[in-house]
Design a protein around this motif. Structure first.
Motif, PDB file in Angstrom:
ATOM      1  N   GLN A 236      -5.437 -17.369 -16.889  1.00  0.00           N
ATOM      2  CA  GLN A 236      -5.296 -16.485 -15.732  1.00  0.00           C
ATOM      3  C   GLN A 236      -5.560 -14.953 -16.018  1.00  0.00           C
ATOM      4  N   ILE A 237      -5.721 -14.185 -15.046  1.00  0.00           N
ATOM      5  CA  ILE A 237      -5.902 -12.616 -14.979  1.00  0.00           C
ATOM      6  C   ILE A 237      -4.710 -12.226 -14.362  1.00  0.00           C
ATOM      7  N   ALA A 238      -4.241 -11.117 -15.172  1.00  0.00           N
ATOM      8  CA  ALA A 238      -3.071 -10.342 -14.602  1.00  0.00           C
ATOM      9  C   ALA A 238      -3.542  -8.881 -13.703  1.00  0.00           C
ATOM     10  N   LEU A 239      -2.813  -8.908 -12.940  1.00  0.00           N
ATOM     11  CA  LEU A 239      -3.441  -7.451 -12.088  1.00  0.00           C
ATOM     12  C   LEU A 239      -2.307  -6.421 -12.384  1.00  0.00           C
ATOM     13  N   PRO A 240      -2.754  -5.197 -12.693  1.00  0.00           N
ATOM     14  CA  PRO A 240      -1.674  -4.147 -13.213  1.00  0.00           C
ATOM     15  C   PRO A 240      -0.855  -3.675 -11.947  1.00  0.00           C
ATOM     16  N   GLN A 241       0.380  -3.287 -12.560  1.00  0.00           N
ATOM     17  CA  GLN A 241       1.432  -2.855 -11.288  1.00  0.00           C
ATOM     18  C   GLN A 241       0.794  -1.592 -10.772  1.00  0.00           C
ATOM     19  N   GLU A 242       0.252  -0.491 -11.397  1.00  0.00           N
ATOM     20  CA  GLU A 242      -0.255   0.583 -10.814  1.00  0.00           C
ATOM     21  C   GLU A 242      -0.767   0.430  -9.340  1.00  0.00           C
ATOM     22  N   THR A 243      -2.074  -0.681  -9.504  1.00  0.00           N
ATOM     23  CA  THR A 243      -2.975  -0.922  -8.552  1.00  0.00           C
ATOM     24  C   THR A 243      -2.153  -1.660  -7.480  1.00  0.00           C
ATOM     25  N   ASN A 244      -1.291  -2.806  -7.925  1.00  0.00           N
ATOM     26  CA  ASN A 244      -0.606  -3.581  -6.879  1.00  0.00           C
ATOM     27  C   ASN A 244       0.293  -2.866  -5.979  1.00  0.00           C
ATOM     28  N   ASP A 245       0.905  -1.697  -6.711  1.00  0.00           N
ATOM     29  CA  ASP A 245       1.741  -0.867  -5.911  1.00  0.00           C
ATOM     30  C   ASP A 245       0.927  -0.093  -4.655  1.00  0.00           C
ATOM     31  N   LEU A 246      -0.239   0.261  -4.780  1.00  0.00           N
ATOM     32  CA  LEU A 246      -1.174   0.794  -3.948  1.00  0.00           C
ATOM     33  C   LEU A 246      -1.365  -0.251  -2.893  1.00  0.00           C
ATOM     34  N   VAL A 247      -1.909  -1.160  -3.370  1.00  0.00           N
ATOM     35  CA  VAL A 247      -2.182  -2.214  -2.386  1.00  0.00           C
ATOM     36  C   VAL A 247      -1.070  -2.807  -1.437  1.00  0.00           C
ATOM     37  N   TYR A 248      -0.087  -3.119  -2.182  1.00  0.00           N
ATOM     38  CA  TYR A 248       1.168  -3.675  -1.530  1.00  0.00           C
ATOM     39  C   TYR A 248       1.655  -2.776  -0.438  1.00  0.00           C
ATOM     40  N   ALA A 249       1.474  -1.410  -0.482  1.00  0.00           N
ATOM     41  CA  ALA A 249       1.929  -0.567   0.383  1.00  0.00           C
ATOM     42  C   ALA A 249       1.134  -0.546   1.763  1.00  0.00           C
ATOM     43  N   THR A 250      -0.082  -1.421   1.681  1.00  0.00           N
ATOM     44  CA  THR A 250      -0.869  -1.581   3.042  1.00  0.00           C
ATOM     45  C   THR A 250      -0.301  -2.629   4.026  1.00  0.00           C
ATOM     46  N   SER A 251      -0.638  -2.482   5.087  1.00  0.00           N
ATOM     47  CA  SER A 251      -0.501  -3.554   6.071  1.00  0.00           C
ATOM     48  C   SER A 251      -0.880  -5.062   5.635  1.00  0.00           C
ATOM     49  N   GLY A 252      -0.117  -6.020   5.933  1.00  0.00           N
ATOM     50  CA  GLY A 252      -0.508  -7.430   5.555  1.00  0.00           C
ATOM     51  C   GLY A 252       0.213  -7.672   4.242  1.00  0.00           C
ATOM     52  N   TYR A 253       0.615  -6.863   3.274  1.00  0.00           N
ATOM     53  CA  TYR A 253       1.044  -7.373   1.934  1.00  0.00           C
ATOM     54  C   TYR A 253       2.782  -6.806   2.081  1.00  0.00           C
ATOM     55  N   GLU A 254       3.465  -6.749   3.056  1.00  0.00           N
ATOM     56  CA  GLU A 254       4.928  -6.373   2.914  1.00  0.00           C
ATOM     57  C   GLU A 254       5.869  -7.309   2.057  1.00  0.00           C
ATOM     58  N   GLN A 255       5.628  -8.536   2.131  1.00  0.00           N
ATOM     59  CA  GLN A 255       6.326  -9.393   1.490  1.00  0.00           C
ATOM     60  C   GLN A 255       6.169  -9.220  -0.388  1.00  0.00           C
ATOM     61  N   SER A 256       4.799  -8.876  -0.582  1.00  0.00           N
ATOM     62  CA  SER A 256       4.497  -8.613  -2.028  1.00  0.00           C
ATOM     63  C   SER A 256       5.596  -7.362  -2.720  1.00  0.00           C
ATOM     64  N   VAL A 257       5.803  -6.596  -1.883  1.00  0.00           N
ATOM     65  CA  VAL A 257       6.532  -5.545  -2.336  1.00  0.00           C
ATOM     66  C   VAL A 257       7.835  -6.139  -2.708  1.00  0.00           C
ATOM     67  N   ARG A 258       8.593  -6.565  -2.103  1.00  0.00           N
ATOM     68  CA  ARG A 258       9.889  -7.283  -2.511  1.00  0.00           C
ATOM     69  C   ARG A 258       9.739  -8.082  -3.770  1.00  0.00           C
ATOM     70  N   ASN A 259       8.934  -9.167  -3.474  1.00  0.00           N
ATOM     71  CA  ASN A 259       8.378 -10.131  -4.486  1.00  0.00           C
ATOM     72  C   ASN A 259       8.117  -9.333  -6.109  1.00  0.00           C
ATOM     73  N   GLN A 260       7.416  -8.493  -5.998  1.00  0.00           N
ATOM     74  CA  GLN A 260       6.896  -7.898  -7.338  1.00  0.00           C
ATOM     75  C   GLN A 260       8.169  -7.019  -7.886  1.00  0.00           C
TER      76      GLN A 260
END
Length: 299
Positions: A236-260
């Motif tokens: 598996q490939i892991a995605l880094p938190q800094e990029t995750n944070d930027l993407v999950y701040a956009t519309s459609g990813y709201e659940q990901s903020v809490r899960n991460q």
């Protein structure tokens, strides 16, 4: 000539073992290219926390780390993957850890087999193929995976790579409720002369209990993959938190903020064994232009 930064008040050289964290991090930077273990964004954050100039990080990062934010994901991925493959093609590297394929592989090991379907061999995996043409929405992501012989570092051309991941809502095609008849975000490709495959996709969600990730299987060739033959490597490939944070701040990813916020690499059931050190993708791009996730793996 002794570097004045590593001498004591009497002008005597300080032993390497006692030069401190900053020295260790700077040494790590120079080794990064050969090891390929940190994403560019994650490394920059580490340096900033230690008070080390990011100029050094920029010089050590892969070419993708300084790519223009306006570059198209595909162009960035091509440049990144080619440079990465060339940089360490002659040096041995650690073998990427074997990981679980999870409950949703669709490789004939858990109730569904998409590998023998006409259309599975493709570069763009955003849409379903066959009876449905639905497209998974999300921030654009290009995934460039380079396969090498761990013992020699040589690029492994002609290998088959099957790659899959969840959608923006954290659901998996062919398995999750409501998308059992979709097969998007899954595809097979053959590695090129540099040992690289490049997939066009969308950024996956962070769902409850797991760190954001992408699954893949490596086969001897595409023919073996589509025949669901022996698997050379599952990981598996892991995605880094800094990029995750930027993407999950956009519309459609709201659940990901809490899960991460409720998990971490060190607690993840897959990546915690070495904190994902051999599996963290190097990132380039932006939310507006799309991202590229690049990773070289040893098999």
């Amino acid at each position: 000539m002794t570097d004045p930064r590593w001498t004591d008040d009497d002008g005597q050289e300080i032993d390497e073992d006692h030069r401190g964290l900053v020295y260790d991090v700077q040494t790590l930077i120079h080794r990064r290219r050969a090891l390929g273990i940190f994403g560019g964004v994650a490394l920059t954050s580490l340096l900033a926390a230690c008070g080390v100039s990011t100029r050094t990080a920029d010089a050590a990062a892969s070419p993708s780390a300084t790519a223009s934010a306006t570059a198209t994901p595909t162009a960035t991925a091509t440049a990144t993957a080619t440079a990465t493959a060339t940089a360490a093609a002659s040096a041995p590297l650690d073998e990427v850890p074997d990981e679980t394929a999870g409950p949703y592989p669709a490789d004939d090991s858990n109730g569904v087999n998409v590998l023998d379907d006409s259309g599975i061999v493709r570069q763009d995996i955003r849409s379903s193929f066959g009876a449905s043409t639905a497209t998974a929405p999300g921030v654009p992501l290009t995934i460039a995976l380079t396969v090498r012989d761990a013992a020699t570092g040589a690029a492994l051309a002609g290998r088959g790579v099957y790659l899959w991941h969840c959608d923006r809502a954290g659901a998996y095609s062919l398995y999750s409720s409501g998308i059992e008849n979709e097969n998007y975000l899954r595809g097979v490709q053959e590695t090129d002369a540099n040992g690289t495959v490049t997939f066009t996709s969308i950024y996956p969600a962070c769902y409850s209990g797991r760190w954001p990730h992408i699954h893949f299987e490596v086969y001897a060739d595409v023919a073996t993959a589509v025949a669901t033959g022996p698997i050379v490597k599952t990981s598996q490939i892991a995605l880094p938190q800094e990029t995750n944070d930027l993407v999950y701040a956009t519309s459609g990813y709201e659940q990901s903020v809490r899960n991460q916020a409720q998990t971490s690499l060190s607690r993840d059931m897959v990546f915690s064994d070495d904190v994902g050190i051999h599996q963290i993708a190097t990132m380039a791009g932006s939310v507006a232009a799309g991202y590229t996730a690049s990773l070289a793996i040893g098999v």
